[in-house]
Design a protein around this motif. Structure first.
Motif, short mmCIF file in Angstrom:
data_model
loop_
_atom_site.label_atom_id
_atom_site.label_comp_id
_atom_site.label_asym_id
_atom_site.label_seq_id
_atom_site.Cartn_x
_atom_site.Cartn_y
_atom_site.Cartn_z
N SER A 134 -7.57 8.36 -3.02
CA SER A 134 -6.93 7.39 -2.14
C SER A 134 -5.43 7.62 -2.04
CB SER A 134 -7.20 5.97 -2.63
OG SER A 134 -8.59 5.70 -2.64
N GLU A 154 1.99 2.19 -3.39
CA GLU A 154 0.91 2.78 -4.17
C GLU A 154 0.90 4.31 -4.08
OE1 GLU A 154 -1.08 1.37 -6.27
OE2 GLU A 154 -0.30 -0.63 -5.87
N SER A 184 -0.16 -4.98 3.71
CA SER A 184 -0.72 -3.62 3.67
C SER A 184 -0.47 -3.02 5.05
CB SER A 184 -2.22 -3.64 3.35
OG SER A 184 -2.77 -2.37 3.60
N ASN A 201 -9.70 3.17 5.91
CA ASN A 201 -8.94 2.42 4.93
C ASN A 201 -7.47 2.71 5.14
OD1 ASN A 201 -8.38 4.91 3.70
ND2 ASN A 201 -10.17 4.73 2.37
N SER A 202 -6.62 2.11 4.28
CA SER A 202 -5.17 2.24 4.45
C SER A 202 -4.72 3.68 4.39
CB SER A 202 -4.46 1.42 3.37
OG SER A 202 -3.07 1.52 3.51
N ASP A 229 0.82 -1.21 0.00
CA ASP A 229 0.00 0.00 0.00
C ASP A 229 0.86 1.26 0.00
OD1 ASP A 229 0.81 -0.79 2.57
OD2 ASP A 229 -0.74 0.42 3.53
N GLY A 280 -6.95 -2.35 -3.80
CA GLY A 280 -6.18 -1.28 -3.16
C GLY A 280 -4.94 -0.88 -3.93
N CYS A 281 -4.86 -1.27 -5.20
CA CYS A 281 -3.71 -0.91 -6.05
C CYS A 281 -4.03 0.39 -6.80
CB CYS A 281 -3.41 -2.05 -7.03
SG CYS A 281 -2.98 -3.61 -6.24
#
Length: 604
Positions: free
Chosen positions: A568, A254, A284, A308-309, A251, A536-537
């Motif tokens: 994100s 990303e 992650s 979320n992350s 993550d 989540g990519c």
């Protein structure tokens, strides 16, 4: 002065007087210009890194049979936060320097290095009061990034990083609170080590935020980096022989615009032929932290986002900055009160904000920090090394005025730096060449107290990493081949079925096959982006949507999905632009309306 004016008035009709006046004024202008050029030449000579030049000679070597001094013949510089006897420690601020006396003793870390044979050659520029990660100092000037002179060098230990990157010294000392060593190391293309918090003496070092910061150091050569570490940490020379387990933080990669093959592939290939490395794992970090740091929940809720992350990491970094502001104010509020008339134009905005800050939930902040250390310890145990990008973006241009882009840059940067700062773990920045003329780096992070384990790892893997980075830079991107339209449609339908069955990885694989067969179809890219979003990519999702839009500029779904990916990735301005574009194409689109409104509120 009045006598001079009287003399001029009484001889005003004499042309010789005006000649003398003209020559005098010309002389003054020439002297001023000469001085300006001399200062510029001196600045260019040392890249604007130094504040004071001096020489602290090493201690005499011990008589045989004692071991040779490990740092003999090496030179080093220090940030303006370290005490040197008979010199005023300026802390990056002329006002601080004016209101303090010369130090009575030299900092313990400097004395330690002198005892090991190194020579200190001067003090370097730093961000004011050690507060910031950009490296710009409006009082003393910004040290020149030796790799990118038009861009910032990173901070807060900017001058120390530049002095190493420009090969003016062999190594240097800085302070790292929220990334003050790791970030400039990345921007200047050198090694930077942040040890476990509290393991290196801070006696004689001015504090910004003592629960977060630590003395760190820079070097170009991994062996020098390790020798300095052994001296400051008093480590045994016997290397660790246990296995190493690399864990890639998917993550966090990303967040970066750099292609993954420049990071992950390089590290994977580097350890392939080295003994003692287990098969790499993936995690992650944001999700792991969210599950194991319960005290962070209240800070996620304050931001109005689901946990979320990305929101977890943003909350973690906000806690880090709140602690930094609180401790800076606690340490230096009394001094700031005596200098109230100087707060404002003479002080950076960050420092003024910190000194004026108030925080009611101090206990909650420190509870997050305690839980964070236990969480990273649980993740890495005694053989784990977390692999993350050091920074998410290239160095910003000097004097960047765009507040929105700078805010997004800082959000991503602090999200990455908060992991080590909030857990107290050790981290090393490793340069990996360049991408698009910008320096790139990767960071290895290990458990609290694992400094020797990490330093030994750097010595073991550094040469292989540089070889693989060079190979990666020389490879041409592989082009996609076009094939049968019917076969590509079949692959797309299989991808759709996998997507409906919530088999995201399978969906990605099928859409990828469809793209290989027909790379001119925007729907294939857009559908694969949807699957990437579920995984989540976000970086891959953004790239696919951009490709889809280049093929079909009226693809509303591509704009919506790219906006979601960019949000994100904490790139709110670009995300808002995507949702607005979707509304232009479909004015009644509810998803776009809600998202655009949410982002507008967030950016305000």
């Amino acid at each position: 002065m009045s006598n001079t004016l009287t003399l001029i008035q009484s001889n005003a009709s004499n042309p010789k007087v005006w000649v003398v006046i003209g020559v005098t004024l010309a002389g003054i202008v020439i002297l001023a210009e000469t001085r300006k050029r001399r200062i510029k030449a001196l600045r260019e000579e040392d890249f604007g890194a130094f504040l004071d030049r001096f020489e602290l000679l090493p201690f005499p070597p011990p008589p045989p049979p004692a071991a040779k001094q490990s740092l003999s013949h090496l030179t080093f510089s220090i940030s303006d936060a370290f005490d040197v006897k008979d010199y005023i420690t300026g802390f990056g601020s002329p006002q601080w320097k004016k209101t303090h006396e010369a130090a009575e003793k030299t900092a313990v870390v400097i004395t330690t290095l002198l005892k090991h044979g190194a020579t200190c050659v001067g003090k370097t520029i730093m961000d004011e009061l050690g507060f910031g990660v950009i490296g710009e100092n409006k009082h003393y000037g910004t040290p020149i990034n030796p790799l990118m002179p038009s861009n910032v060098p990173g901070g807060c230990s900017s001058g120390s990083a530049v002095s190493v990157g420009a090969e003016l010294v062999d190594f240097s000392l800085g302070i790292d609170t929220t990334g003050g060593v790791r970030i400039p190391a990345s921007f200047c293309g050198i090694l930077g080590f942040r040890p476990s918090q509290g393991t290196v003496s801070s006696v004689g070092v001015l504090p910004t935020s003592q629960s977060l910061e630590t003395v760190g150091w820079f070097a170009r050569d991994p062996s020098v980096l390790c020798q300095v570490g052994h001296a400051l940490l008093n480590l045994s020379a016997v290397p660790h022989k246990r296995q190493r387990s690399l864990i890639f933080a998917d993550d966090l990669f990303e967040l970066s615009d750099i292609p993954k093959q420049k990071y992950v592939h390089v590290v994977r290939k580097a350890i392939e032929n080295l003994s003692g490395y287990q098969t790499p794992k993936h995690v992650s970090v944001g999700q792991y932290v969210a599950s194991n740091v319960p005290s962070l929940v209240e800070f996620c809720e304050e931001s109005g986002k689901s946990q979320n992350s990305a929101s977890t990491l943003k909350a973690l970094s906000s806690v880090m900055l709140a602690i930094q502001r609180h401790e800076l104010k606690t340490n230096h509020e009394e001094w700031s009160q005596t200098c109230k008339s100087f707060l404002g134009p003479r002080f950076s905005n960050d420092v003024v904000t910190a000194l004026n800050s108030r925080n009611e939930s101090i206990k909650s902040l420190y509870k997050v920090k305690t839980e964070m250390r236990a969480t990273i310890q649980s993740l890495l145990k005694e053989d784990g090394i977390l692999v993350i990008p050091t920074v998410a973006d290239p160095p910003p241009k000097l004097n960047t005025k765009n507040k929105n882009s700078m805010k997004e840059f800082l959000d991503r940067t602090y999200a990455l730096s908060s992991i080590a700062s909030m857990s107290g773990c050790c981290q090393v920045t490793i340069p990996l060449g360049e991408h698009g003329d910008c320096p790139i780096s990767v960071s290895f992070l290990t458990y609290y107290g694992g400094d020797k384990f990490l330093l030994d790892t750097i010595l073991d893997v550094y040469a292989s990493l540089q070889d693989q980075a060079e190979i990666a830079s020389s490879l041409d991107p592989v082009s996609n081949a076009n094939g049968s339209v019917e076969a590509s449609e079949l692959m797309k339908e299989k991808g759709n079925a996998a997507y409906k069955g919530r088999q995201w990885n399978k969906a990605v694989n099928f859409y990828t096959e469809a793209i290989k067969l027909n790379g001119a179809n925007a729907t294939y890219y857009c559908n694969r982006a949807a699957a990437y979003l579920e995984l989540g990519c976000f970086q891959q999702a953004e790239e696919d949507c951009t490709e889809a839009i280049s093929i079909d500029k009226k693809n509303v779904k591509a704009y919506l999905r790219r906006g979601t990916a960019r949000e994100s990735l904490v790139r709110y301005k670009e995300a808002a632009a995507d949702f607005r574009h979707a509304l232009v194409l479909e004015p009644q689109n509810k998803t776009a309306k809600i998202a655009e409104k949410r982002l507008r509120k967030l950016m305000s």
